[in-house]
Design a protein around this motif. Sequence first.
Motif, mmCIF file in Angstrom:
data_model
loop_
_atom_site.group_PDB
_atom_site.id
_atom_site.type_symbol
_atom_site.label_atom_id
_atom_site.label_comp_id
_atom_site.label_asym_id
_atom_site.label_seq_id
_atom_site.Cartn_x
_atom_site.Cartn_y
_atom_site.Cartn_z
ATOM 1 N N SER A 72 2.782 48.211 4.048
ATOM 2 C CA SER A 72 1.643 48.946 3.472
ATOM 3 C C SER A 72 1.997 50.394 3.129
ATOM 4 C CB SER A 72 0.473 48.935 4.465
ATOM 5 O OG SER A 72 0.827 49.617 5.639
ATOM 6 N N GLY A 73 3.144 50.846 3.571
ATOM 7 C CA GLY A 73 3.557 52.192 3.186
ATOM 8 C C GLY A 73 3.538 53.235 4.283
ATOM 9 N N ARG A 74 3.160 52.837 5.503
ATOM 10 C CA ARG A 74 3.172 53.771 6.618
ATOM 11 C C ARG A 74 4.586 54.062 7.079
ATOM 12 N NH1 ARG A 74 -0.625 55.930 8.617
ATOM 13 N NH2 ARG A 74 -2.696 55.064 8.405
ATOM 14 N N LYS A 75 4.844 55.344 7.329
ATOM 15 C CA LYS A 75 6.185 55.719 7.805
ATOM 16 C C LYS A 75 6.196 55.768 9.321
ATOM 17 C CE LYS A 75 7.201 58.170 3.628
ATOM 18 N NZ LYS A 75 6.566 59.296 2.918
ATOM 19 N N ARG A 76 7.184 55.105 9.880
ATOM 20 C CA ARG A 76 7.334 55.095 11.327
ATOM 21 C C ARG A 76 8.756 55.467 11.701
ATOM 22 N NH1 ARG A 76 4.533 49.221 12.226
ATOM 23 N NH2 ARG A 76 2.362 49.911 12.303
ATOM 24 N N ARG A 77 8.885 56.068 12.894
ATOM 25 C CA ARG A 77 10.209 56.432 13.377
ATOM 26 C C ARG A 77 10.474 55.616 14.637
ATOM 27 N NH1 ARG A 77 13.984 59.908 12.121
ATOM 28 N NH2 ARG A 77 15.188 61.025 13.711
ATOM 29 N N TYR A 78 11.367 54.658 14.514
ATOM 30 C CA TYR A 78 11.676 53.761 15.626
ATOM 31 C C TYR A 78 12.771 54.322 16.509
ATOM 32 C CZ TYR A 78 8.780 49.925 13.912
ATOM 33 O OH TYR A 78 7.718 49.145 13.539
ATOM 34 N N TYR A 79 12.547 54.214 17.807
ATOM 35 C CA TYR A 79 13.528 54.700 18.777
ATOM 36 C C TYR A 79 14.155 53.525 19.522
ATOM 37 C CZ TYR A 79 11.824 59.386 17.877
ATOM 38 O OH TYR A 79 11.507 60.571 17.261
ATOM 39 N N HIS A 80 15.451 53.648 19.699
ATOM 40 C CA HIS A 80 16.244 52.584 20.312
ATOM 41 C C HIS A 80 17.050 53.191 21.450
ATOM 42 C CE1 HIS A 80 19.753 49.857 20.565
ATOM 43 N NE2 HIS A 80 18.925 48.930 20.144
ATOM 44 N N ILE A 81 17.052 52.555 22.600
ATOM 45 C CA ILE A 81 17.767 53.112 23.749
ATOM 46 C C ILE A 81 19.278 52.889 23.609
ATOM 47 C CG2 ILE A 81 17.602 51.049 25.207
ATOM 48 C CD1 ILE A 81 16.982 52.992 27.584
ATOM 49 N N THR A 82 20.066 53.872 24.034
ATOM 50 C CA THR A 82 21.527 53.761 23.957
ATOM 51 C C THR A 82 22.076 53.316 25.309
ATOM 52 O OG1 THR A 82 21.887 56.033 24.704
ATOM 53 C CG2 THR A 82 21.599 55.683 22.330
ATOM 54 N N ALA A 83 23.381 53.095 25.358
ATOM 55 C CA ALA A 83 24.021 52.730 26.630
ATOM 56 C C ALA A 83 23.820 53.855 27.639
ATOM 57 C CB ALA A 83 25.512 52.469 26.400
ATOM 58 N N ALA A 84 23.979 55.084 27.173
ATOM 59 C CA ALA A 84 23.766 56.239 28.061
ATOM 60 C C ALA A 84 22.317 56.272 28.536
ATOM 61 C CB ALA A 84 24.118 57.530 27.341
ATOM 62 N N GLY A 85 21.408 55.872 27.648
ATOM 63 C CA GLY A 85 20.000 55.840 28.006
ATOM 64 C C GLY A 85 19.719 54.813 29.099
ATOM 65 N N LEU A 86 20.378 53.680 29.010
ATOM 66 C CA LEU A 86 20.202 52.648 30.036
ATOM 67 C C LEU A 86 20.708 53.136 31.381
ATOM 68 C CD1 LEU A 86 21.280 49.491 27.988
ATOM 69 C CD2 LEU A 86 19.004 49.967 28.901
ATOM 70 N N GLN A 87 21.817 53.840 31.332
ATOM 71 C CA GLN A 87 22.382 54.408 32.561
ATOM 72 C C GLN A 87 21.429 55.440 33.157
ATOM 73 O OE1 GLN A 87 26.502 55.671 31.518
ATOM 74 N NE2 GLN A 87 26.830 55.516 33.748
ATOM 75 N N ALA A 88 20.930 56.298 32.295
ATOM 76 C CA ALA A 88 20.001 57.339 32.749
ATOM 77 C C ALA A 88 18.760 56.694 33.348
ATOM 78 C CB ALA A 88 19.622 58.248 31.585
ATOM 79 N N LEU A 89 18.297 55.626 32.716
ATOM 80 C CA LEU A 89 17.119 54.925 33.233
ATOM 81 C C LEU A 89 17.371 54.413 34.650
ATOM 82 C CD1 LEU A 89 14.363 53.570 33.038
ATOM 83 C CD2 LEU A 89 15.431 51.708 31.747
ATOM 84 N N ASP A 90 18.513 53.792 34.853
ATOM 85 C CA ASP A 90 18.838 53.293 36.190
ATOM 86 C C ASP A 90 18.839 54.420 37.214
ATOM 87 O OD1 ASP A 90 18.992 50.670 35.492
ATOM 88 O OD2 ASP A 90 21.164 50.623 35.240
ATOM 89 N N ALA A 91 19.437 55.534 36.839
ATOM 90 C CA ALA A 91 19.500 56.675 37.756
ATOM 91 C C ALA A 91 18.103 57.176 38.090
ATOM 92 C CB ALA A 91 20.336 57.788 37.135
#
Lengths: 110, 110
Positions: A72-91
């Motif tokens: 429909s024309g809406r602009k969205r900014r999608y975020y994707h977790i990185t390997a470093a992000g997964l590590q940070a999440l665990d911590a």
Amino acid sequence: MARSDRSVLPGSTAMLVLALLKAREMYGYEIIEELEKRSNQVFQLKEGTLYPILHSLEKEKLVTARDQETPSGRKRRYYHITAAGLQALDAKKEEWQTFSQAVTAILAGA
Amino acid sequence: MARSDRSVLPGSTAMLVLALLKAREMYGYEIIEELEKRSNQVFQLKEGTLYPILHSLEKEKLVTARDQETPSGRKRRYYHITAAGLQALDAKKEEWQTFSQAVTAILAGA
DNA sequence: ATAATATACCTAGATAATCTAGGTATAAGG
DNA sequence: CCTTATACCTAGATTATCTAGGTATATTAT
């Protein structure tokens, strides 16, 4: 979060965002809604809180972002977790567990 | 708390202090040590954090204070929780439970 | 005896997380 | 067509905690 909750627990929002992104990539507005839904209305992030967090996560390379338009024309900014992000999440999860157990221990006596 | 913990959970220190004072009246320095001990070293409150909190709890009439000297001559300021303080503690405990359950719910998926 | 450490209180200013309160722009629904 | 929802953003205020000092006395080690 809503004002009343500031007294309880700021400081773990980034962790919650990363936790959602672990399941799938999401855009900002979606993250706010999903957090609200999954927490049974407890978390009601303000946009003014979330967007700066996403930007700093991106700068720390814990997430990556890509722009996409809906049919429909809406602009969205999608975020994707990185390997470093997964590590940070665990911590952060471990920190959280340590912390909440300590709180529980103190409150147990009261 | 120690710097590293600021990322996890500020905002509940007053609750923890009230929880200790529910059991018995205590003086500031003692509160810091007791919190450290009971939390297994997780909470290491700085004096610069605790004393202002005690002062504001006193101003809100959630605690009362009295000065007492030890036999050896050391001056201590003992804090005692009030009825309003007990009520506030209960409210904060409930907030905490709601919040930690919500966090757990989000993290469960990750 | 004296020096170092621990106890016990305090405050001012810095740092950082979140909120408030705006702003822009487009899509969908009444 | 007007309102509401979607979707992004930022600047400045607020507030919790920390840093980094300060004072004073008691205890412990040398």
